[in-house]
Design an enzyme around this catalytic site. Sequence first.
Site, PDB file in Angstrom:
ATOM      1  CB  ALA A  32      18.723   1.657 -13.731  1.00 49.35           C
ATOM      2  CD  GLU A  35      15.188  13.932 -11.078  1.00 43.98           C
ATOM      3  OE1 GLU A  35      15.276  14.286 -10.303  1.00 43.98           O
ATOM      4  OE2 GLU A  35      16.970  14.071 -12.184  1.00 43.98           O
ATOM      5  CG  HIS A  37      15.650   5.730  -7.947  1.00 47.39           C
ATOM      6  ND1 HIS A  37      15.792   5.330  -9.437  1.00 47.39           N
ATOM      7  CD2 HIS A  37      15.124   4.684  -7.415  1.00 47.39           C
ATOM      8  CE1 HIS A  37      15.056   4.136  -9.784  1.00 47.39           C
ATOM      9  NE2 HIS A  37      14.786   3.508  -8.669  1.00 47.39           N
ATOM     10  CD  GLN A  61      12.846  -7.389  -5.623  1.00 45.36           C
ATOM     11  OE1 GLN A  61      13.550  -7.079  -4.666  1.00 45.36           O
ATOM     12  NE2 GLN A  61      12.425  -6.544  -5.810  1.00 45.36           N
ATOM     13  CD  GLU A 148       2.647   8.232  -1.338  1.00 45.53           C
ATOM     14  OE1 GLU A 148       1.738   8.706  -2.432  1.00 45.53           O
ATOM     15  OE2 GLU A 148       2.578   8.700  -0.391  1.00 45.53           O
ATOM     16  CD  GLN A 153       9.015  -2.272  -3.210  1.00 42.80           C
ATOM     17  OE1 GLN A 153       9.073  -2.929  -3.673  1.00 42.80           O
ATOM     18  NE2 GLN A 153       9.269  -1.639  -3.461  1.00 42.80           N
ATOM     19  CB  SER A 185       8.929   2.974 -14.509  1.00 40.50           C
ATOM     20  OG  SER A 185       9.583   1.551 -14.636  1.00 40.50           O
TER      21      SER A 185
HETATM   22  P1  AMP Z   1      13.605  -0.038  -7.999  1.00 39.43           P
HETATM   23  O1  AMP Z   1      14.638   0.330  -8.059  1.00 39.43           O
HETATM   24  O2  AMP Z   1      12.817  -0.057  -8.907  1.00 39.43           O
HETATM   25  O3  AMP Z   1      13.867  -1.192  -7.106  1.00 39.43           O
HETATM   26  O4  AMP Z   1      12.996   1.203  -6.890  1.00 39.43           O
HETATM   27  C1  AMP Z   1      13.508   1.529  -5.520  1.00 39.43           C
HETATM   28  C2  AMP Z   1      12.302   3.018  -4.594  1.00 39.43           C
HETATM   29  O5  AMP Z   1      12.160   3.710  -5.677  1.00 39.43           O
HETATM   30  C3  AMP Z   1      11.254   1.502  -4.153  1.00 39.43           C
HETATM   31  O6  AMP Z   1      10.873   2.729  -2.797  1.00 39.43           O
HETATM   32  C4  AMP Z   1       9.949   2.530  -5.112  1.00 39.43           C
HETATM   33  O7  AMP Z   1       8.844   2.737  -4.798  1.00 39.43           O
HETATM   34  C5  AMP Z   1      10.900   3.478  -5.265  1.00 39.43           C
HETATM   35  N1  AMP Z   1      10.256   4.718  -6.704  1.00 39.43           N
HETATM   36  C6  AMP Z   1      10.191   4.661  -8.047  1.00 39.43           C
HETATM   37  N2  AMP Z   1      10.054   4.724  -9.288  1.00 39.43           N
HETATM   38  C7  AMP Z   1       9.827   6.059  -8.361  1.00 39.43           C
HETATM   39  C8  AMP Z   1       9.026   7.136  -8.462  1.00 39.43           C
HETATM   40  N3  AMP Z   1       8.121   7.003  -9.800  1.00 39.43           N
HETATM   41  N4  AMP Z   1       8.189   8.292  -7.749  1.00 39.43           N
HETATM   42  C9  AMP Z   1       8.821   7.985  -6.663  1.00 39.43           C
HETATM   43  N5  AMP Z   1       9.387   6.637  -5.800  1.00 39.43           N
HETATM   44  C10 AMP Z   1       9.913   5.666  -6.507  1.00 39.43           C
END
Ligand code: AMP
Length: 280
Positions: A32, A35, A37, A61, A148, A153, A185
């Site tokens: 999903a 920007e 990611h 998780q 960050e 995490q 997010s």
């Molecule tokens: P997720 O797919 O939500 O598990 O996130 C995968 C990676 O993307 C993790 O390292 C998150 O911290 C990072 N991430 C998610 N949202 C953001 C964001 N808004 N800015 C920077 N990194 C993000």
Amino acid sequence: MLIHRDIPGLRAALGAWGARGARIALVPTMGALHEGHLALVAAARTAADVVVASIFVNPTQFAPNEDLSRYPRDEAGDLAKLRAAGCDVAWMPTVEAMYPPGGATFVEVSSVSEGFEGAVRPGHFRGVATVCTKLFLQTGADVAAFGEKDWQQLQVVRRAARDLDIPIRILAVPTVREADGLALSSRNRFLASDQRVRAPLLHAALSRAAAAIAGGHDAAATLTQEGAALRRDGFATDYLALVDAETMCPMERAVSGRALRIVAAAQLGSVRLLDNVAVG
Ligand code: AMP
């Protein structure tokens, strides 16, 4: 862009690059993609020769009461975004490839994973540390990029890599935000329009608190005041705390020479928002 779904295929492709001396960067995600990611992919690009992005919605998780099936999925859209971002390999293991039957080994990181998200979501970081360790070992990556945005995490994964002597550098990438401050997010899509209007108030509260504490205001009083403001705006806060940025130990005040962070999680309707900011 190559797409791999099983470990032998992934290892063969990355092994060939590795044998030619290429440096490999990993970007672990649950798909999903947005920007935020893609900022990790861009950072990974500058740090290595080959970028591997993993897409895996990791069941270990999620607690039984958390709805794994509700997690957004968009494989075709994700692959198009990764291709456009210049990713070299999409690593998309099946659950069976990642967790073959009979698996009995987990990675458990104590201390840094115990408070905050770890307290609210028991077992969450065990799942995160286990899958990230597996991803590090599957890819043999030299660098892994993490956001960050998920501050705790990031510290848990750093600790696990260090403690297990995994030769990987963890690259921290600043949080990507909407123009109004809301951290991007995958879960933001579930905000109703009135909630979307209020959601940036979380980052605003964190930013005010960080400025006040850095300016010498009492941390406890500041956080109490901002917590009350958030509740008035309809947030149910799980936590709002000043912590040591590396150990996640709660702190009562700013201490010179020690990096601090304000971390928060708050529910807005059915959506749980996470955010954090640096102090000073
Ligand atoms: P997720 O797919 O939500 O598990 O996130 C995968 C990676 O993307 C993790 O390292 C998150 O911290 C990072 N991430 C998610 N949202 C953001 C964001 N808004 N800015 C920077 N990194 C993000």
